[in-house]
Scaffold this motif. Structure first.
Motif, PDB file in Angstrom:
ATOM      1  N   PHE A   1       4.458 -20.023  58.275  1.00 18.57           N
ATOM      2  CA  PHE A   1       3.137 -20.609  58.093  1.00 18.57           C
ATOM      3  C   PHE A   1       3.293 -21.905  57.318  1.00 18.57           C
ATOM      4  O   PHE A   1       3.954 -21.941  56.269  1.00 18.57           O
ATOM      5  CB  PHE A   1       2.216 -19.657  57.327  1.00 18.57           C
ATOM      6  N   VAL A   2       2.701 -22.966  57.833  1.00 17.55           N
ATOM      7  CA  VAL A   2       2.772 -24.284  57.198  1.00 17.55           C
ATOM      8  C   VAL A   2       1.377 -24.703  56.760  1.00 17.55           C
ATOM      9  O   VAL A   2       0.450 -24.733  57.582  1.00 17.55           O
ATOM     10  CB  VAL A   2       3.361 -25.337  58.158  1.00 17.55           C
ATOM     11  N   PHE A   3       1.245 -25.033  55.486  1.00 23.14           N
ATOM     12  CA  PHE A   3      -0.034 -25.490  54.954  1.00 23.14           C
ATOM     13  C   PHE A   3       0.016 -26.995  54.741  1.00 23.14           C
ATOM     14  O   PHE A   3       0.895 -27.503  54.048  1.00 23.14           O
ATOM     15  CB  PHE A   3      -0.351 -24.794  53.629  1.00 23.14           C
ATOM     16  N   ASP A   4      -0.931 -27.706  55.321  1.00 24.58           N
ATOM     17  CA  ASP A   4      -0.952 -29.165  55.284  1.00 24.58           C
ATOM     18  C   ASP A   4      -2.344 -29.634  54.836  1.00 24.58           C
ATOM     19  O   ASP A   4      -3.293 -29.577  55.605  1.00 24.58           O
ATOM     20  CB  ASP A   4      -0.622 -29.691  56.683  1.00 24.58           C
ATOM     21  N   SER A   5      -2.570 -30.083  53.611  1.00 24.25           N
ATOM     22  CA  SER A   5      -1.539 -30.428  52.653  1.00 24.25           C
ATOM     23  C   SER A   5      -2.004 -30.052  51.255  1.00 24.25           C
ATOM     24  O   SER A   5      -3.177 -29.750  51.017  1.00 24.25           O
ATOM     25  CB  SER A   5      -1.264 -31.935  52.688  1.00 24.25           C
ATOM     26  N   LEU A   6      -1.086 -30.156  50.303  1.00 26.00           N
ATOM     27  CA  LEU A   6      -1.382 -29.846  48.909  1.00 26.00           C
ATOM     28  C   LEU A   6      -2.448 -30.777  48.338  1.00 26.00           C
ATOM     29  O   LEU A   6      -3.270 -30.360  47.514  1.00 26.00           O
ATOM     30  CB  LEU A   6      -0.095 -29.933  48.084  1.00 26.00           C
TER      31      LEU A   6
ATOM     32  N   ILE B   1       4.507 -25.550  52.096  1.00 24.36           N
ATOM     33  CA  ILE B   1       3.388 -26.419  51.759  1.00 24.36           C
ATOM     34  C   ILE B   1       3.862 -27.861  51.899  1.00 24.36           C
ATOM     35  O   ILE B   1       4.892 -28.239  51.328  1.00 24.36           O
ATOM     36  CB  ILE B   1       2.904 -26.167  50.322  1.00 24.36           C
ATOM     37  N   ILE B   2       3.128 -28.648  52.676  1.00 22.88           N
ATOM     38  CA  ILE B   2       3.425 -30.074  52.824  1.00 22.88           C
ATOM     39  C   ILE B   2       2.709 -30.842  51.714  1.00 22.88           C
ATOM     40  O   ILE B   2       1.532 -30.592  51.424  1.00 22.88           O
ATOM     41  CB  ILE B   2       2.993 -30.590  54.202  1.00 22.88           C
TER      42      ILE B   2
END
Length: 199
Positions: A95-100, A156-157
């Motif tokens: 899972f990639v979260f974009d963005s902080l 997290i990006i």
């Protein structure tokens, strides 16, 4: 087997779920953070409204057409998506979260509304608001840990920024790090297994 090591056969097993990896990938705009993580097999993106990189890259055929939640527009949206994954019997591998950057602002907006009646001055007063922000970050990271423990990777990006470092022995210097308020930075840096920079 020596008597002193027999207990190992009772506590060591090959049947434990494989724990996932949790990390932060940061760098300047356009360096390839999104396209790098979009190339990971069986990946699911959670993209905040205002982060257009994934859609633009897919449209330009510069990365695969990966799965993604509907764009997040609030902290509540992010929690709902994570709760949905926690309740699911089947998970993506990553899972990639974009963005902080947007996560921080969504949480600030939520805390300002929930704890200070929408009054930003009260949020800023004596740093009171960030006490609640750190609580929200802690809760979010705990939920992500639940997924990591089930074998899912979480990344997290984040954007990058230069922080001036004081060096008492020689000249001061700038250090690149991911961009976040110092309270949020400390929590996420401690949470991550790896903090990776693309340049």
């Amino acid at each position: 087997m020596p008597e002193s090591t027999k207990w190992l056969s009772n506590v060591v097993t090959d049947n434990r779920p494989q724990r996932g990896m949790k990390g932060v990938l940061f760098g300047p705009p356009g360096v390839g953070k999104t396209s790098t993580l979009a190339s990971v097999p069986n990946v699911l993106f959670g993209v905040c409204a205002g982060e257009d990189s994934l859609g633009m890259l897919i449209e330009a055929k510069q990365c695969p057409a990966v799965a993604s939640f509907q764009p997040f527009t609030s902290y509540a949206d992010i929690n709902e998506a994570i709760d949905e994954m926690i309740a699911s019997a089947k998970l993506p591998k990553t899972f990639v979260f974009d963005s902080l950057f947007h996560l921080e602002h969504f949480i600030i907006d939520d805390v300002t509304e929930q704890k200070f009646g929408g009054n930003k001055k009260e949020f800023d007063s004596y740093g009171r608001g960030y006490i609640h922000v750190t609580d929200s970050i802690r809760l979010l990271l705990s939920k992500l840990d639940t997924l990591v423990d089930r074998g899912m990777n979480v990344f997290i990006i984040a954007h990058s920024e230069a922080k001036r470092q004081n060096n008492p022995e020689t000249t001061d210097y700038d250090r690149l790090q991911f961009s976040a308020h110092k309270r949020i930075y400390g929590q996420i840096h401690a949470w991550a297994d790896a903090v990776l920079m693309l340049s």
